[in-house]
Design an enzyme around this catalytic site. Structure first.
Site, PDB file in Angstrom:
ATOM      1  N   ASP A  19       0.825  -1.352   0.359  1.00 21.41           N
ATOM      2  CA  ASP A  19       0.182   0.681   0.169  1.00 21.41           C
ATOM      3  C   ASP A  19       0.829   1.166  -0.243  1.00 21.41           C
ATOM      4  O   ASP A  19       2.205   1.176   0.654  1.00 21.41           O
ATOM      5  CB  ASP A  19      -0.888   0.035   0.901  1.00 21.41           C
ATOM      6  CG  ASP A  19      -1.314   1.307   1.642  1.00 21.41           C
ATOM      7  OD1 ASP A  19      -2.103   1.560   0.680  1.00 21.41           O
ATOM      8  OD2 ASP A  19      -2.034   1.901   2.743  1.00 21.41           O
ATOM      9  N   ASP A  56      -0.221   4.978   1.030  1.00 19.56           N
ATOM     10  CA  ASP A  56      -0.144   6.000   2.395  1.00 19.56           C
ATOM     11  C   ASP A  56      -0.529   5.520   3.648  1.00 19.56           C
ATOM     12  O   ASP A  56      -1.433   4.282   3.610  1.00 19.56           O
ATOM     13  CB  ASP A  56      -1.287   7.048   2.031  1.00 19.56           C
ATOM     14  CG  ASP A  56      -1.015   8.421   2.974  1.00 19.56           C
ATOM     15  OD1 ASP A  56      -0.145   8.325   3.625  1.00 19.56           O
ATOM     16  OD2 ASP A  56      -1.777   9.354   2.733  1.00 19.56           O
TER      17      ASP A  56
END
Length: 245
Positions: free
Chosen positions: A18, A20
């Site tokens: 991922d 953020d």
């Protein structure tokens, strides 16, 4: 809760990160940006921020401001975030070192994010972080996290089949992303960077760490990469087919 599990090794064919909360922390920038955008579109910024992390902007806008729920608006709006608030984002501790080691070993990895392509590329440029060959962004799939489509696509972009899913590691911080990774059949490492440990636990990742300082590459060979995970929240399982103490 203590992060005191002894170090253990796990081997995978590929890693899906991922963005953020996993590679970067842009919380301060996002808060400022959503306050500006919320005021512009007539939606309470606090309402947006309560549900924004780990979700695609277009999915939120479909509920909160349907007339703005189109890719032209989302891509433009998100492209401004790194330009206007670039100084407010920082790296997640350990992220750059882990990515550099994977690149040096020619390991398979990519980024799977709820952010749009202009947003992701903007942050990678601002922070001078490595860019994978194939990105999976918000525009890449019809349904966002917790739907597993994004991680299924990420695995495919690494050249791996559905039978390889259990040998793919998803690195995530949001409950929606953790659930997406698990639904895709992957192993999931949950990071406690943006949510409480209780929220991360409730999403049921395989392991939980504070940040990526707990993850290091031990070796790479034969198309696999072996990681050492240290200071995890819970002890590793005695045996899950590809983990060794």
């Amino acid at each position: 809760m203590d992060y005191t599990a002894p170090p253990f090794e796990v081997t995978f064919k590929g890693l899906l990160f991922d963005m953020d909360g996993t590679i970067i922390d842009s919380t301060a920038a996002v808060v400022k940006h959503w306050h500006t955008v919320g005021n512009e579109i007539g939606v309470d910024p606090e309402v947006i921020l309560q549900t924004s992390h780990g979700r695609r902007s277009i999915d939120m806008l479909k509920v909160l401001s349907p007339e703005k729920a189109n890719w032209e608006y989302v891509r433009h709006m998100e492209s401004l975030l790194p330009k206007l608030h670039g100084k407010d984002a920082v790296e997640i501790p350990g992220a750059r070192a882990l990515l550099d080691s994977l690149i040096a070993a020619k390991a398979r990895w990519t980024i799977v994010t709820s952010g749009s392509q202009p947003l992701v590329e903007g942050w990678l440029d601002v922070l001078k972080l490595p860019r994978p060959e194939h990105l999976v962004t918000a525009e890449s799939v019809a349904n966002g996290k917790p739907d597993p489509a994004c991680y299924d696509l990420g695995r495919e972009k690494l050249g791996l089949s559905s039978s390889d899913s259990a040998q793919v590691l998803v690195l995530e911080d949001s409950p929606a992303g953790i659930k997406a990774g698990k639904a895709a059949g992957c192993k999931v490492l949950g990071l406690v960077t943006s949510h409480t440990v209780e929220q991360v636990l409730a999403a049921e990742p395989d392991w939980i760490v504070r940040d990526l300082r707990s993850v290091s590459m031990v070796r790479a060979s034969g198309g696999t990469v072996t990681l050492q995970i240290s200071d995890a929240l819970a002890p590793p399982p005695a045996s899950n087919g590809n983990a060794q103490k």
